[in-house]
Scaffold this motif. Structure first.
Motif, PDB file in Angstrom:
ATOM      1  N   ASP A  93       0.854  -1.190   0.000  1.00  0.00           N
ATOM      2  CA  ASP A  93       0.000   0.000   0.000  1.00  0.00           C
ATOM      3  C   ASP A  93       0.887   1.235   0.000  1.00  0.00           C
ATOM      4  O   ASP A  93       1.803   1.352   0.834  1.00  0.00           O
ATOM      5  CB  ASP A  93      -0.916   0.009   1.225  1.00  0.00           C
ATOM      6  CG  ASP A  93      -1.909  -1.136   1.194  1.00  0.00           C
ATOM      7  OD1 ASP A  93      -2.319  -1.529   0.086  1.00  0.00           O
ATOM      8  OD2 ASP A  93      -2.273  -1.652   2.276  1.00  0.00           O
ATOM      9  N   GLN A  94       0.627   2.132  -0.924  1.00  0.00           N
ATOM     10  CA  GLN A  94       1.403   3.362  -1.043  1.00  0.00           C
ATOM     11  C   GLN A  94       0.600   4.534  -0.485  1.00  0.00           C
ATOM     12  O   GLN A  94      -0.497   4.834  -0.979  1.00  0.00           O
ATOM     13  CB  GLN A  94       1.777   3.628  -2.497  1.00  0.00           C
ATOM     14  CG  GLN A  94       2.734   2.598  -3.079  1.00  0.00           C
ATOM     15  CD  GLN A  94       3.169   2.959  -4.492  1.00  0.00           C
ATOM     16  OE1 GLN A  94       2.695   3.948  -5.066  1.00  0.00           O
ATOM     17  NE2 GLN A  94       4.073   2.165  -5.043  1.00  0.00           N
ATOM     18  N   VAL A  95       1.147   5.157   0.543  1.00  0.00           N
ATOM     19  CA  VAL A  95       0.525   6.332   1.139  1.00  0.00           C
ATOM     20  C   VAL A  95       1.301   7.544   0.640  1.00  0.00           C
ATOM     21  O   VAL A  95       2.499   7.668   0.894  1.00  0.00           O
ATOM     22  CB  VAL A  95       0.561   6.249   2.680  1.00  0.00           C
ATOM     23  CG1 VAL A  95      -0.232   7.400   3.283  1.00  0.00           C
ATOM     24  CG2 VAL A  95       0.009   4.906   3.160  1.00  0.00           C
ATOM     25  N   LYS A  96       0.631   8.446  -0.057  1.00  0.00           N
ATOM     26  CA  LYS A  96       1.314   9.560  -0.717  1.00  0.00           C
ATOM     27  C   LYS A  96       0.926  10.892  -0.094  1.00  0.00           C
ATOM     28  O   LYS A  96      -0.168  11.050   0.468  1.00  0.00           O
ATOM     29  CB  LYS A  96       0.982   9.574  -2.210  1.00  0.00           C
ATOM     30  CG  LYS A  96       1.442   8.322  -2.947  1.00  0.00           C
ATOM     31  CD  LYS A  96       1.120   8.410  -4.430  1.00  0.00           C
ATOM     32  CE  LYS A  96       1.628   7.173  -5.175  1.00  0.00           C
ATOM     33  NZ  LYS A  96       1.332   7.232  -6.620  1.00  0.00           N
ATOM     34  N   ASP A  97       1.870  11.844  -0.248  1.00  0.00           N
ATOM     35  CA  ASP A  97       1.667  13.238   0.154  1.00  0.00           C
ATOM     36  C   ASP A  97       1.156  13.344   1.593  1.00  0.00           C
ATOM     37  O   ASP A  97      -0.016  13.641   1.864  1.00  0.00           O
ATOM     38  CB  ASP A  97       0.689  13.937  -0.801  1.00  0.00           C
ATOM     39  CG  ASP A  97       1.235  13.982  -2.215  1.00  0.00           C
ATOM     40  OD1 ASP A  97       2.464  14.029  -2.373  1.00  0.00           O
ATOM     41  OD2 ASP A  97       0.426  13.945  -3.172  1.00  0.00           O
ATOM     42  N   ILE A  98       2.087  13.106   2.528  1.00  0.00           N
ATOM     43  CA  ILE A  98       1.747  13.158   3.956  1.00  0.00           C
ATOM     44  C   ILE A  98       2.384  14.416   4.542  1.00  0.00           C
ATOM     45  O   ILE A  98       3.601  14.461   4.752  1.00  0.00           O
ATOM     46  CB  ILE A  98       2.271  11.910   4.683  1.00  0.00           C
ATOM     47  CG1 ILE A  98       1.791  10.644   3.974  1.00  0.00           C
ATOM     48  CG2 ILE A  98       1.844  11.909   6.135  1.00  0.00           C
ATOM     49  CD1 ILE A  98       2.431   9.390   4.489  1.00  0.00           C
ATOM     50  N   PRO A  99       1.620  15.460   4.803  1.00  0.00           N
ATOM     51  CA  PRO A  99       2.202  16.661   5.400  1.00  0.00           C
ATOM     52  C   PRO A  99       2.338  16.491   6.921  1.00  0.00           C
ATOM     53  O   PRO A  99       1.541  15.805   7.567  1.00  0.00           O
ATOM     54  CB  PRO A  99       1.181  17.747   5.056  1.00  0.00           C
ATOM     55  CG  PRO A  99      -0.120  17.023   4.978  1.00  0.00           C
ATOM     56  CD  PRO A  99       0.190  15.629   4.485  1.00  0.00           C
ATOM     57  N   CYS A 100       3.369  17.141   7.463  1.00  0.00           N
ATOM     58  CA  CYS A 100       3.549  17.123   8.908  1.00  0.00           C
ATOM     59  C   CYS A 100       4.420  18.304   9.305  1.00  0.00           C
ATOM     60  O   CYS A 100       5.171  18.845   8.490  1.00  0.00           O
ATOM     61  CB  CYS A 100       4.170  15.811   9.374  1.00  0.00           C
ATOM     62  SG  CYS A 100       5.860  15.537   8.803  1.00  0.00           S
ATOM     63  N   GLY A 101       4.306  18.683  10.574  1.00  0.00           N
ATOM     64  CA  GLY A 101       5.082  19.794  11.097  1.00  0.00           C
ATOM     65  C   GLY A 101       6.094  19.313  12.122  1.00  0.00           C
ATOM     66  O   GLY A 101       5.770  18.504  12.995  1.00  0.00           O
ATOM     67  N   THR A 102       7.321  19.801  11.997  1.00  0.00           N
ATOM     68  CA  THR A 102       8.367  19.380  12.925  1.00  0.00           C
ATOM     69  C   THR A 102       8.230  20.099  14.262  1.00  0.00           C
ATOM     70  O   THR A 102       7.357  20.963  14.450  1.00  0.00           O
ATOM     71  CB  THR A 102       9.755  19.651  12.331  1.00  0.00           C
ATOM     72  OG1 THR A 102       9.908  21.070  12.142  1.00  0.00           O
ATOM     73  CG2 THR A 102       9.905  18.950  10.993  1.00  0.00           C
ATOM     74  N   LYS A 103       9.095  19.734  15.186  1.00  0.00           N
ATOM     75  CA  LYS A 103       9.063  20.338  16.514  1.00  0.00           C
ATOM     76  C   LYS A 103       9.327  21.834  16.449  1.00  0.00           C
ATOM     77  O   LYS A 103       8.804  22.597  17.267  1.00  0.00           O
ATOM     78  CB  LYS A 103      10.109  19.640  17.381  1.00  0.00           C
ATOM     79  CG  LYS A 103      10.103  20.057  18.828  1.00  0.00           C
ATOM     80  CD  LYS A 103      11.142  19.247  19.598  1.00  0.00           C
ATOM     81  CE  LYS A 103      11.153  19.632  21.068  1.00  0.00           C
ATOM     82  NZ  LYS A 103      12.155  18.844  21.830  1.00  0.00           N
ATOM     83  N   GLY A 104      10.130  22.260  15.465  1.00  0.00           N
ATOM     84  CA  GLY A 104      10.435  23.682  15.317  1.00  0.00           C
ATOM     85  C   GLY A 104       9.427  24.447  14.493  1.00  0.00           C
ATOM     86  O   GLY A 104       9.604  25.643  14.259  1.00  0.00           O
ATOM     87  N   GLY A 105       8.374  23.779  14.013  1.00  0.00           N
ATOM     88  CA  GLY A 105       7.324  24.463  13.255  1.00  0.00           C
ATOM     89  C   GLY A 105       7.516  24.471  11.758  1.00  0.00           C
ATOM     90  O   GLY A 105       6.778  25.148  11.042  1.00  0.00           O
TER      91      GLY A 105
END
Length: 358
Positions: A93-105
């Motif tokens: 299963d391919q999960v694409k385009d996963i946005p996330c924010g790091t600890k520094g923003g």
């Protein structure tokens, strides 16, 4: 209105045993009619095929049936029973385009994460009953989004992009498998592959510059290490060469000493042989002289001496010519006295020597 009036208005119930009151025959006839119509119009709606690597799951009236079929041809009621093939082999299963924010923003995006998983055949019914055919949306696609955001929010960009990027695969696998084991035990997570996330261009350039500087430092360290290794190699070669020369010199010295020792022993043997030979010659000469002396002593008799005297006189015969002839007195008595005196002296010398030896 009481029940009696309501029963009177609606009319009397048909007897239980009468044909008009049995609706089962109606449904059977309707089902047979639909089956015949489906078979006439589309035989494929009655007979279906389960491909290899899949099992067949069936719904009737929207309810999941506790029937799981193996690969091959099977028969179902058209328009009443629905069928879905469910894969039970490895799938990705391919999960694409996963946005996330790091600890520094900083917002980053994982373009693709691949999850290799498998649904166990023994758990197909329970998994479909609880989570439906699209069970992977709940436990893989949505779960990957959740775990990636949890991971990024607790780490800095440096950690996510550089320091612990190689650990994300294993952490995602462990997180997915933990929840699947607890809530959906039929789902087995084989592996997770995470691609490098996309970061802002300015930060990407900074990371590239940092990587270039780090590469330069590593190159300098490697050059230093190579130089040290070469120096160490030369030192080892020099030590080895010196040891070899020392061993050769030692062997040559031992060889010379052995030769000298052999020559000395040979000279000692020759000297000893020469001394033994000279000693033998001296003993032989002494013995000869001794024996000659003893023989001469035995020969010195008055008769022998007289014979020798006469022989010497005879050999020295001279002829004189002239008026005066030299006077020569040959007194036999003087000669005899001389011989007797000489014999006595020699006998006395012999007796004294014997007394001395004894």
């Amino acid at each position: 209105m009481d029940p009696q009036q309501r029963r009177t208005e609606t009319g009397p119930r048909p007897p239980v045993g009468e044909p008009g009151g049995d609706v089962t025959s109606i449904f059977i006839a309707f089902g047979v009619f639909i089956a015949i119509a489906a078979l006439v119009m589309s035989p494929s709606s009655l007979v279906h095929q389960v491909p290899e690597g899949h099992v067949g799951a069936y719904w009737r009236g929207g309810a999941l049936l506790n029937i799981i079929t193996e690969p091959g041809f099977h028969v179902k009621l058209p328009f009443i029973t629905n069928y879905e093939p469910v894969q039970v082999t490895l799938q990705t299963d391919q999960v694409k385009d996963i946005p996330c924010g790091t600890k520094g923003g900083v917002m980053i995006t994982f373009e693709k994460i691949e999850v290799v998983n498998r649904l166990r055949k023994d758990y197909v019914y329970d998994t479909l009953l609880n989570y439906g055919v699209d069970y992977d949306n709940t436990w893989i696609y949505d779960k990957i989004h959740h775990e990636i955001n949890q991971f990024c929010s607790s780490h800095s960009l440096q950690q996510v992009y550089i320091d612990i990027f190689d650990q994300i695969d294993e952490r995602m696998k462990e997180a997915l498998q933990a929840d699947c084991t607890r809530y959906a035990p039929g789902i087995e997570i084989i592996s997770v592959r995470v691609t490098k996330p996309k970061i802002p261009e300015s930060m990407r350039r900074n990371f590239e510059q940092m990587e270039e500087e780090r590469t330069k430092v590593l190159i300098a360290i490697e050059k230093q290490r190579v130089a040290e290794k070469e120096a160490e190699t030369k030192k080892i070669m020099a030590i080895s060469e010196a040891e070899k020369n020392a061993n050769v010199s030692k062997i040559l010295m031992e060889q010379k000493l052995t030769e000298k020792d052999s020559a000395r022993r040979e000279a000692d043997i020759e000297n000893q042989m020469y001394l033994d030979r000279q000693k033998s010659l001296a003993d032989a000469d002494y013995y000869r002289v001794l024996k000659e002396a003893e023989a001469n002593k035995l020969k010195l008799t008055p008769e022998f001496l007289e014979l020798k005297f006469i022989d010497a006189i005879a050999r020295n015969t001279k002829m004189f010519f002239g008026d005066k002839v030299p006077n020569m007195v040959l007194d036999q008595r003087l000669l005899g006295n001389f011989l007797n005196h000489s014999t006595k002296d020699k006998s006395n010398d012999g007796n004294s020597e014997r007394a001395t030896d004894s």
